[in-house]
Design an enzyme around this catalytic site. Structure first.
Site, short mmCIF file in Angstrom:
data_model
loop_
_atom_site.label_atom_id
_atom_site.label_comp_id
_atom_site.label_asym_id
_atom_site.label_seq_id
_atom_site.Cartn_x
_atom_site.Cartn_y
_atom_site.Cartn_z
N ASP A 163 -5.44 -4.01 0.69
CA ASP A 163 -3.90 -3.59 0.29
C ASP A 163 -2.91 -3.23 1.39
OD1 ASP A 163 -5.30 -1.22 -0.08
OD2 ASP A 163 -3.88 -0.41 -1.32
N GLU B 46 -6.41 1.36 -1.51
CA GLU B 46 -6.54 2.61 -0.47
C GLU B 46 -4.83 3.22 -0.55
OE1 GLU B 46 -5.78 5.15 2.92
OE2 GLU B 46 -4.52 3.43 2.43
ZN LIG Z 1 -4.31 2.09 5.82
#
Ligand SMILES: [Zn+2]
Length: 489
Positions: free
Chosen positions: A121, A188
């Site tokens: 992401d 994340e």
């Molecule tokens: Zn990162």
């Protein structure tokens, strides 16, 4: 007279010891081996695939409801088409629907597997800054030897770069002795709880023990990003701080403000905040010492003498590091008063007042110990202390930095840069990475992505005009290749 003589002799001895320490405070010689043959790395093809990866808008929004799982699925399809050898050779497990866990079986079962992580992401592009991008953020344009777009640095270059390394090695007929995992979470940027954490939980459940883990975190920085150091420094994170926000609340009678008590509820909270700010958490120089042992020799004059003699200069170092907000954050749990609330009208006394204080927790402390500390400093039974829901994690485990695994990271960096003057140092990561979820799975969890930063390029991460030079990206691939081969020697 005798005392004076002895005193002078002791002082002279001290000066001699400090001078010797300073003179012998030098960087260890680096032995470089020949770099790997690069003939099979097709720069243009590498750049094109990274560009295509950037075009998949795998955005993590603050509200996960806004995320589009279909975009991630299309990205997975793209990876499958781009790395056929890898997908024929490694097994792939989907974890919690969108996270990827690849496994390359090694021939020697006595060797613990290694694990390379990254995340799929990226952060969104602020609509207010959109027109300041010189190249559209999700177009993945390549021009003048630069690949542009969101994720170029953070961190599609890590996902694609490690896959390129594996694809390349398979193409060369390499078969690993040591098993390898590639772990790519999908959230994340919003904490990794549904991605990396699930992967780590799965490995824990299977009782997997890892030789080492490498994730993003530190990079190669130059141009004076570290004050006093002109050359390049590769920062390898060995731990990251924890996080908690505490809400302080107190109640009072309230009423009209024409005849107020000496302290209103908000005044009571304000006093607590003043007390907290004036009693910072104790300093912990353990990580700074590790770092200054490595970068100190490259410093000039007095600084070098100070860091060569930390056995006696620690109090001085502590006061210098406490003096700037950047370095202060590296030596203690930080206290940041961020929110406050009283009544809703200027002439009404608050019947309840509250404030939120955010703490970034030093390894060695915990959410609980921080809460205790706050309670003691405030020392007021009328104030309740509660952690703000949804956030809060203890600091990560601290990884070993004087073992073979750290040496392997170090050697791989030198092999790629071929720069003997470069300094490699362990350090404490200020932000959060997915690696924290892997605490306990290995004693060697490192946070280093092969990126190169100068002062003017540092802000591009999560900012506008994110980009990576094609040559730097090729080095990302080379770094992973060195690392995998090195772990199999
Ligand atoms: Zn990162």
């Amino acid at each position: 007279m005798k005392f004076l003589k002895w005193g002078l002799a002791a002082l002279a001895l001290l000066v001699v010891v400090m001078v010797i320490n300073t003179v012998t405070f030098t960087k260890k010689d680096v032995v470089l081996n020949a770099p790997l043959d690069d003939s099979a790395l097709d720069k243009q093809a590498l750049a094109t695939r990274l560009s295509q990866a950037i075009q998949h808008k795998t955005i993590s929004h603050m509200d996960p409801q806004d995320n589009d799982p279909q975009v991630f699925r299309e990205f997975h399809g793209f990876l499958k088409n781009s790395f056929p050898k890898l997908h024929n050779t490694l097994s792939l497990e989907m974890v919690n629907d969108l996270s990827l866990l690849y496994f390359w079986q090694g021939s020697d079962a006595s060797l613990k597997p290694m694990l390379i992580m990254s995340h799929q992401d990226v952060v969104p592009v602020d609509s207010e800054t959109r027109d300041r991008w010189t190249h559209a953020p999700f177009a993945g344009e390549i021009s003048d030897g630069i690949i542009w777009g969101r994720g170029a640095i953070d961190i599609k270059s890590g996902v694609l770069g490690s896959m390129e390394a594996v694809e390349n090695l398979i193409g060369k007929g390499f078969q690993p002795k040591r098993s390898l995992y590639l772990a790519f979470g999908h959230d994340e940027e919003i904490g990794g709880k549904h991605g990396a954490k699930k992967i780590a939980d799965l490995l824990r459940k299977r009782k997997v023990e890892l030789e080492f883990v490498i994730d993003e975190g530190g990079s190669i920085v130059g141009g004076g990003i570290i004050p006093g150091i002109a050359g390049q420094v590769a920062m390898v994170g060995i731990a990251e701080k924890g996080y908690v926000s505490l809400k302080l609340t107190t109640k009072a009678v309230g009423g009209h403000s024409s005849m107020p008590p000496k302290h209103s509820a908000l005044g009571v909270i304000a006093q607590a905040l003043v007390d907290l700010e004036s009693k910072p958490f104790p300093a912990n120089l353990a990580y700074s010492k590790k770092m200054f042992n490595n970068i100190g020799p490259a410093m000039g004059g007095v600084n070098r003498a100070v860091f060569a003699n930390m056995w006696i200069t620690s109090p001085l170092v502590e006061s210098i590091l406490s003096g700037s907000k950047t370095t202060n954050a590296t030596i203690r749990t930080t206290t940041a008063v961020t929110m406050a609330k009283g009544s809703s009208k200027d002439n009404i006394l608050p019947s309840e007042a509250s404030a939120v204080v955010n703490f970034r927790i030093m390894p060695g402390e915990t959410v609980q110990s921080v809460t205790e500390y706050v309670k003691n400093v405030i020392n007021n039974e009328q104030i309740t202390i509660a952690s703000v829901e949804g956030f809060g994690n203890n600091p990560s485990s601290v990884s070993v930095s004087d073992n073979e695994n750290f040496e392997l990271i170090k050697n791989s960096i030198y092999q790629v840069t071929q720069d003997k003057e470069l300094i490699v140092t362990p350090y404490l990561v200020m932000g959060g990475t997915d690696a924290k979820h892997f605490s306990g799975l290995s004693d060697s969890i490192y946070r280093f992505a092969f990126n190169r930063f100068q002062p003017e390029t540092l802000e591009r991460m999560h900012g506008i005009n994110e980009q990576i030079k094609v040559d730097d990206y090729v080095d990302v691939v080379r770094f992973f290749r060195e690392l995998i081969l090195g772990a199999n020697q």
